[in-house]
Design a protein around this motif. Structure first.
Motif, PDB file in Angstrom:
ATOM      1  N   SER A  57       0.822  -1.216   0.000  1.00 26.16           N
ATOM      2  CA  SER A  57       0.000   0.000   0.000  1.00 26.16           C
ATOM      3  C   SER A  57       0.852   1.260   0.000  1.00 26.16           C
ATOM      4  O   SER A  57       0.412   2.316  -0.474  1.00 26.16           O
ATOM      5  CB  SER A  57      -0.945   0.002   1.211  1.00 26.16           C
ATOM      6  OG  SER A  57      -0.220   0.080   2.432  1.00 26.16           O
ATOM      7  N   SER A  58       2.079   1.169   0.514  1.00 29.45           N
ATOM      8  CA  SER A  58       2.937   2.357   0.572  1.00 29.45           C
ATOM      9  C   SER A  58       3.288   2.877  -0.812  1.00 29.45           C
ATOM     10  O   SER A  58       3.586   4.066  -0.984  1.00 29.45           O
ATOM     11  CB  SER A  58       4.221   2.046   1.359  1.00 29.45           C
ATOM     12  OG  SER A  58       5.018   1.088   0.666  1.00 29.45           O
ATOM     13  N   ASP A  59       3.262   2.016  -1.824  1.00 34.75           N
ATOM     14  CA  ASP A  59       3.568   2.432  -3.191  1.00 34.75           C
ATOM     15  C   ASP A  59       2.330   2.917  -3.948  1.00 34.75           C
ATOM     16  O   ASP A  59       2.445   3.370  -5.087  1.00 34.75           O
ATOM     17  CB  ASP A  59       4.206   1.272  -3.964  1.00 34.75           C
ATOM     18  CG  ASP A  59       5.611   0.950  -3.482  1.00 34.75           C
ATOM     19  OD1 ASP A  59       6.298   1.881  -3.030  1.00 34.75           O
ATOM     20  OD2 ASP A  59       6.012  -0.226  -3.538  1.00 34.75           O
ATOM     21  N   LEU A  60       1.173   2.801  -3.315  1.00 33.47           N
ATOM     22  CA  LEU A  60      -0.073   3.183  -3.985  1.00 33.47           C
ATOM     23  C   LEU A  60      -0.692   4.445  -3.397  1.00 33.47           C
ATOM     24  O   LEU A  60      -1.665   4.962  -3.949  1.00 33.47           O
ATOM     25  CB  LEU A  60      -1.095   2.036  -3.887  1.00 33.47           C
ATOM     26  CG  LEU A  60      -0.684   0.694  -4.498  1.00 33.47           C
ATOM     27  CD1 LEU A  60      -1.735  -0.371  -4.166  1.00 33.47           C
ATOM     28  CD2 LEU A  60      -0.514   0.817  -6.011  1.00 33.47           C
ATOM     29  N   MET A  61      -0.134   4.939  -2.307  1.00 31.28           N
ATOM     30  CA  MET A  61      -0.789   6.021  -1.571  1.00 31.28           C
ATOM     31  C   MET A  61      -0.079   7.360  -1.781  1.00 31.28           C
ATOM     32  O   MET A  61       1.103   7.415  -2.130  1.00 31.28           O
ATOM     33  CB  MET A  61      -0.805   5.702  -0.073  1.00 31.28           C
ATOM     34  CG  MET A  61       0.563   5.745   0.566  1.00 31.28           C
ATOM     35  SD  MET A  61       0.510   5.372   2.321  1.00 31.28           S
ATOM     36  CE  MET A  61       2.171   5.870   2.815  1.00 31.28           C
ATOM     37  N   HIS A  62      -0.840   8.434  -1.567  1.00 33.34           N
ATOM     38  CA  HIS A  62      -0.309   9.786  -1.479  1.00 33.34           C
ATOM     39  C   HIS A  62      -1.076  10.500  -0.376  1.00 33.34           C
ATOM     40  O   HIS A  62      -2.296  10.351  -0.270  1.00 33.34           O
ATOM     41  CB  HIS A  62      -0.451  10.543  -2.797  1.00 33.34           C
ATOM     42  CG  HIS A  62       0.467  10.058  -3.873  1.00 33.34           C
ATOM     43  ND1 HIS A  62       1.818  10.266  -3.837  1.00 33.34           N
ATOM     44  CD2 HIS A  62       0.212   9.352  -5.011  1.00 33.34           C
ATOM     45  CE1 HIS A  62       2.379   9.720  -4.901  1.00 33.34           C
ATOM     46  NE2 HIS A  62       1.427   9.148  -5.632  1.00 33.34           N
ATOM     47  N   SER A  63      -0.371  11.255   0.432  1.00 32.48           N
ATOM     48  CA  SER A  63      -1.008  11.911   1.569  1.00 32.48           C
ATOM     49  C   SER A  63      -1.859  13.092   1.112  1.00 32.48           C
ATOM     50  O   SER A  63      -1.342  14.014   0.453  1.00 32.48           O
ATOM     51  CB  SER A  63       0.053  12.388   2.559  1.00 32.48           C
ATOM     52  OG  SER A  63      -0.541  13.186   3.555  1.00 32.48           O
ATOM     53  N   PRO A  67      -0.218  20.339   2.230  1.00 34.51           N
ATOM     54  CA  PRO A  67      -0.841  21.557   1.682  1.00 34.51           C
ATOM     55  C   PRO A  67      -0.584  21.722   0.184  1.00 34.51           C
ATOM     56  O   PRO A  67       0.543  21.551  -0.295  1.00 34.51           O
ATOM     57  CB  PRO A  67      -0.149  22.683   2.479  1.00 34.51           C
ATOM     58  CG  PRO A  67       0.322  22.024   3.741  1.00 34.51           C
ATOM     59  CD  PRO A  67       0.690  20.615   3.351  1.00 34.51           C
ATOM     60  N   GLY A  68      -1.643  22.025  -0.535  1.00 36.46           N
ATOM     61  CA  GLY A  68      -1.514  22.273  -1.963  1.00 36.46           C
ATOM     62  C   GLY A  68      -1.497  21.025  -2.824  1.00 36.46           C
ATOM     63  O   GLY A  68      -1.488  21.138  -4.062  1.00 36.46           O
ATOM     64  N   ARG A  69      -1.479  19.850  -2.214  1.00 38.24           N
ATOM     65  CA  ARG A  69      -1.447  18.612  -3.008  1.00 38.24           C
ATOM     66  C   ARG A  69      -2.867  18.126  -3.274  1.00 38.24           C
ATOM     67  O   ARG A  69      -3.688  18.049  -2.356  1.00 38.24           O
ATOM     68  CB  ARG A  69      -0.650  17.525  -2.288  1.00 38.24           C
ATOM     69  CG  ARG A  69      -0.760  16.154  -2.947  1.00 38.24           C
ATOM     70  CD  ARG A  69      -0.044  15.080  -2.183  1.00 38.24           C
ATOM     71  NE  ARG A  69       1.397  15.119  -2.411  1.00 38.24           N
ATOM     72  CZ  ARG A  69       2.256  14.289  -1.826  1.00 38.24           C
ATOM     73  NH1 ARG A  69       1.820  13.400  -0.947  1.00 38.24           N
ATOM     74  NH2 ARG A  69       3.541  14.379  -2.086  1.00 38.24           N
ATOM     75  N   VAL A  70      -3.136  17.775  -4.507  1.00 36.47           N
ATOM     76  CA  VAL A  70      -4.422  17.188  -4.884  1.00 36.47           C
ATOM     77  C   VAL A  70      -4.171  15.724  -5.226  1.00 36.47           C
ATOM     78  O   VAL A  70      -3.365  15.418  -6.107  1.00 36.47           O
ATOM     79  CB  VAL A  70      -5.037  17.917  -6.098  1.00 36.47           C
ATOM     80  CG1 VAL A  70      -6.345  17.245  -6.496  1.00 36.47           C
ATOM     81  CG2 VAL A  70      -5.256  19.383  -5.786  1.00 36.47           C
ATOM     82  N   VAL A  71      -4.843  14.840  -4.506  1.00 36.06           N
ATOM     83  CA  VAL A  71      -4.646  13.404  -4.738  1.00 36.06           C
ATOM     84  C   VAL A  71      -5.975  12.773  -5.132  1.00 36.06           C
ATOM     85  O   VAL A  71      -7.049  13.276  -4.796  1.00 36.06           O
ATOM     86  CB  VAL A  71      -4.085  12.702  -3.480  1.00 36.06           C
ATOM     87  CG1 VAL A  71      -2.754  13.316  -3.059  1.00 36.06           C
ATOM     88  CG2 VAL A  71      -5.071  12.758  -2.326  1.00 36.06           C
ATOM     89  N   SER A  72      -5.877  11.657  -5.822  1.00 37.24           N
ATOM     90  CA  SER A  72      -7.078  10.938  -6.249  1.00 37.24           C
ATOM     91  C   SER A  72      -7.692  10.207  -5.061  1.00 37.24           C
ATOM     92  O   SER A  72      -7.034   9.983  -4.036  1.00 37.24           O
ATOM     93  CB  SER A  72      -6.734   9.936  -7.351  1.00 37.24           C
ATOM     94  OG  SER A  72      -5.872   8.917  -6.839  1.00 37.24           O
ATOM     95  N   ALA A  76      -5.817   8.437  -1.846  1.00 34.70           N
ATOM     96  CA  ALA A  76      -6.236   8.815  -0.496  1.00 34.70           C
ATOM     97  C   ALA A  76      -6.739   7.599   0.276  1.00 34.70           C
ATOM     98  O   ALA A  76      -6.462   7.465   1.483  1.00 34.70           O
ATOM     99  CB  ALA A  76      -7.322   9.879  -0.564  1.00 34.70           C
ATOM    100  N   PHE A  77      -7.469   6.713  -0.415  1.00 35.24           N
ATOM    101  CA  PHE A  77      -7.963   5.505   0.246  1.00 35.24           C
ATOM    102  C   PHE A  77      -6.820   4.685   0.801  1.00 35.24           C
ATOM    103  O   PHE A  77      -6.852   4.237   1.953  1.00 35.24           O
ATOM    104  CB  PHE A  77      -8.785   4.663  -0.734  1.00 35.24           C
ATOM    105  CG  PHE A  77      -9.072   3.275  -0.239  1.00 35.24           C
ATOM    106  CD1 PHE A  77     -10.082   3.034   0.682  1.00 35.24           C
ATOM    107  CD2 PHE A  77      -8.300   2.192  -0.677  1.00 35.24           C
ATOM    108  CE1 PHE A  77     -10.325   1.742   1.165  1.00 35.24           C
ATOM    109  CE2 PHE A  77      -8.538   0.909  -0.201  1.00 35.24           C
ATOM    110  CZ  PHE A  77      -9.556   0.693   0.721  1.00 35.24           C
TER     111      PHE A  77
END
Length: 216
Positions: A57-63, A67-72, A76-77
């Motif tokens: 999961s660590s390779d599939l996630m983005h926090s 601030p300022g980051r837009v993630v899918s 996010a899940f």
């Protein structure tokens, strides 16, 4: 289906034969067998499964907290999944640690005393000089050392991850939070190395030992 199974078994036997030319099992070993209780096995399987899920999961996630980051929603899940599963992993690891505080368990996982170091050196000489491995589930020695170090790496990774979450939520200095995050990612490298090495050596041990029993 039967033909496919027959071919697969044939390939396994060929691989086992090649491996046995490189290393064999020491059938004369007198080292005691490390016993596993049902609870021990359950906890071991639980944290092993959780750790693998954490690594993937660590390779599939983005926090989404940056601030300022837009993630899918997908990224996010997996970020929130990683947080929750990480806390659960730490809990299981602590339970496993508390369950293995007996002298016999500590001698297996942390063979750092005089006898433990002697067993490790004996295992290394046996591997490199005689091309033999200890049978599975033997106490201490090289296998116990590797298990113990892998466990400590997993604990360190879980602790730094939980510390990062706690420090961030409590509003500590960003530099400190970032440093703990970097430590968490650094520890993850050792867990990756341990998991890959452990799985590969377990397969080798299984194939060599299975072939030995089949021929014995």
């Amino acid at each position: 289906m039967a033909l496919a199974q027959l071919k697969a078994r044939s390939w396994v036997q060929k691989i086992s034969g090649v491996l046995r030319r490189v290393v064999t099992i020491d059938d004369s070993s007198t080292r005691p067998v490390h016993s596993w209780t049902t609870l021990n096995k359950t906890l071991h399987i639980s944290f092993a499964s959780l750790i693998i899920l954490q690594l993937l999961s660590s390779d599939l996630m983005h926090s989404p907290w940056k601030p300022g980051r837009v993630v899918s929603d997908f990224s996010a899940f997996f970020f929130y999944f990683h947080l929750i599963a990480g806390c659960l992993t730490l809990f299981v690891l602590v339970c496993y640690f508390l369950l293995n505080l007996s002298e016999a368990a500590r001698a297996h996982l942390y063979p750092w005393g005089r006898q433990g170091r002697a067993d490790i050196m004996a295992d290394l000489r046996q591997i490199f000089c005689q091309r033999k491995m200890q049978p599975a589930h033997r106490c201490g020695g090289l296998a116990g050392l590797v298990h113990g170090l892998g466990f400590l790496a997993a604990v360190g990774t879980a602790l730094t991850g939980a510390s990062w979450l706690l420090l961030r939520q409590m509003g500590f200095a960003p530099d400190l939070v970032h440093f703990v995050k970097e430590c968490h990612e650094f520890m993850t490298t050792f867990v990756w190395i341990y998991v890959i090495g452990h799985v590969c050596l377990a397969v080798v041990h299984f194939l060599v030992e299975d072939d030995s029993h089949a021929n014995g």
